[in-house]
Design a protein around this motif. Sequence first.
Motif, PDB file in Angstrom:
ATOM      1  N   ASP A  93     -30.253  85.084  28.652  1.00  0.00           N
ATOM      2  CA  ASP A  93     -29.170  86.050  28.905  1.00  0.00           C
ATOM      3  C   ASP A  93     -28.088  85.546  29.870  1.00  0.00           C
ATOM      4  OD1 ASP A  93     -30.170  88.913  27.638  1.00  0.00           O
ATOM      5  OD2 ASP A  93     -31.838  87.603  28.220  1.00  0.00           O
ATOM      6  N   HIS A 146     -24.877  85.422  29.209  1.00  0.00           N
ATOM      7  CA  HIS A 146     -23.717  86.328  29.048  1.00  0.00           C
ATOM      8  C   HIS A 146     -22.405  85.669  29.465  1.00  0.00           C
ATOM      9  CE1 HIS A 146     -25.639  90.313  28.036  1.00  0.00           C
ATOM     10  NE2 HIS A 146     -26.706  89.623  28.413  1.00  0.00           N
ATOM     11  N   ASP A 156     -28.349  86.193  24.034  1.00  0.00           N
ATOM     12  CA  ASP A 156     -27.208  86.675  24.816  1.00  0.00           C
ATOM     13  C   ASP A 156     -26.577  85.513  25.571  1.00  0.00           C
ATOM     14  OD1 ASP A 156     -27.606  89.200  23.815  1.00  0.00           O
ATOM     15  OD2 ASP A 156     -28.323  90.093  25.679  1.00  0.00           O
ATOM     16  N   HIS A 204     -35.905  87.421  21.403  1.00  0.00           N
ATOM     17  CA  HIS A 204     -35.009  88.026  22.397  1.00  0.00           C
ATOM     18  C   HIS A 204     -35.539  89.371  22.891  1.00  0.00           C
ATOM     19  CE1 HIS A 204     -31.318  88.813  24.551  1.00  0.00           C
ATOM     20  NE2 HIS A 204     -31.161  89.968  23.919  1.00  0.00           N
ATOM     21  N   HIS A 206     -33.514  89.782  27.186  1.00  0.00           N
ATOM     22  CA  HIS A 206     -32.901  91.073  26.842  1.00  0.00           C
ATOM     23  C   HIS A 206     -33.006  92.121  27.947  1.00  0.00           C
ATOM     24  CE1 HIS A 206     -31.275  94.131  24.229  1.00  0.00           C
ATOM     25  NE2 HIS A 206     -32.365  94.866  24.262  1.00  0.00           N
ATOM     26  N   HIS A 264     -33.445  91.574  31.200  1.00  0.00           N
ATOM     27  CA  HIS A 264     -32.885  91.135  32.491  1.00  0.00           C
ATOM     28  C   HIS A 264     -33.801  91.534  33.652  1.00  0.00           C
ATOM     29  CE1 HIS A 264     -28.496  90.510  31.012  1.00  0.00           C
ATOM     30  NE2 HIS A 264     -29.274  90.659  29.953  1.00  0.00           N
TER      31      HIS A 264
END
Length: 252
Positions: free
Chosen positions: A10, A12, A52, A156, A194, A196
């Motif tokens: 993740d 991002h 992500d 994920h 996913h 976090h």
Amino acid sequence: MRATIVQLSDPHLFGDPQAQHRDVTTAASFAAVVAHARRVAPDCDAVVLTGDLCHDPSPEGYEAVRQALGDWLDRTLVIAGNHDDLHMLGAMFGRPEANGDAVCFRSLIGDRDWQLIGVDSVVPGETHGWLDEEQLQQLDAWLAEDPARPTLLFLHHPPIALGSAWLDPLLLRNPEQLAGRLPGSGVRAMFCGHAHTDQTGELAGIPVHVTPSTAFQFVMSGQSISIDPSPPGFRVIRIDDDRLATEVVRLA
Ligand SMILES: [Fe+2]
Ligand SMILES: [Fe+2]
């Protein structure tokens, strides 16, 4: 046989390297996590990115992920998250085990003693996850090749509830179809992103490890999304013959 795997989840990233989300400059945070992972596991055998990669997918964002990985790209394995664009991600990272539009992988490590499998749990346009029939058949085929081979499975979306009123509805929605395949298989542990957060549970008696984001963390409690100020982190997985050990490492 010894092997070390780094899981990064993740990130991002955005096309703009200065872009922030939830008060975190995600590109800088990812770079700092990768630098720390290089100190902790300099000779790692594989790096697994569990989705992500981009918050707002763009070729520039994926290129920034590639640049940050540097010479680790040669050992990097990728699956998508709900924020990713499957076509863009597949094009930027290659799809060695492509199956339709899915981004999934299978890699043998050590002297082919263990295998890493990544399955695609993304439902395009949705936040929650689902393993479709093609992915389940692909998983069956890989597991059936050598049922005795120890396997680490990456996806994920966590296939277990995390005790979160707001997030649990947005996890893998067909965990029973995964659970039904685990007994008697070589799957020794599962690793997800996913959510976090850092949490461990089990599905059908097999450990499920959820790994923090390299950027911002979520609070599981409460009725809606909120940010946990815990620092970014990553996961190290060590295999020593038949033994498996894993830990989350956070930036100071
Ligand atoms: Fe995420
Ligand atoms: Fe996600």
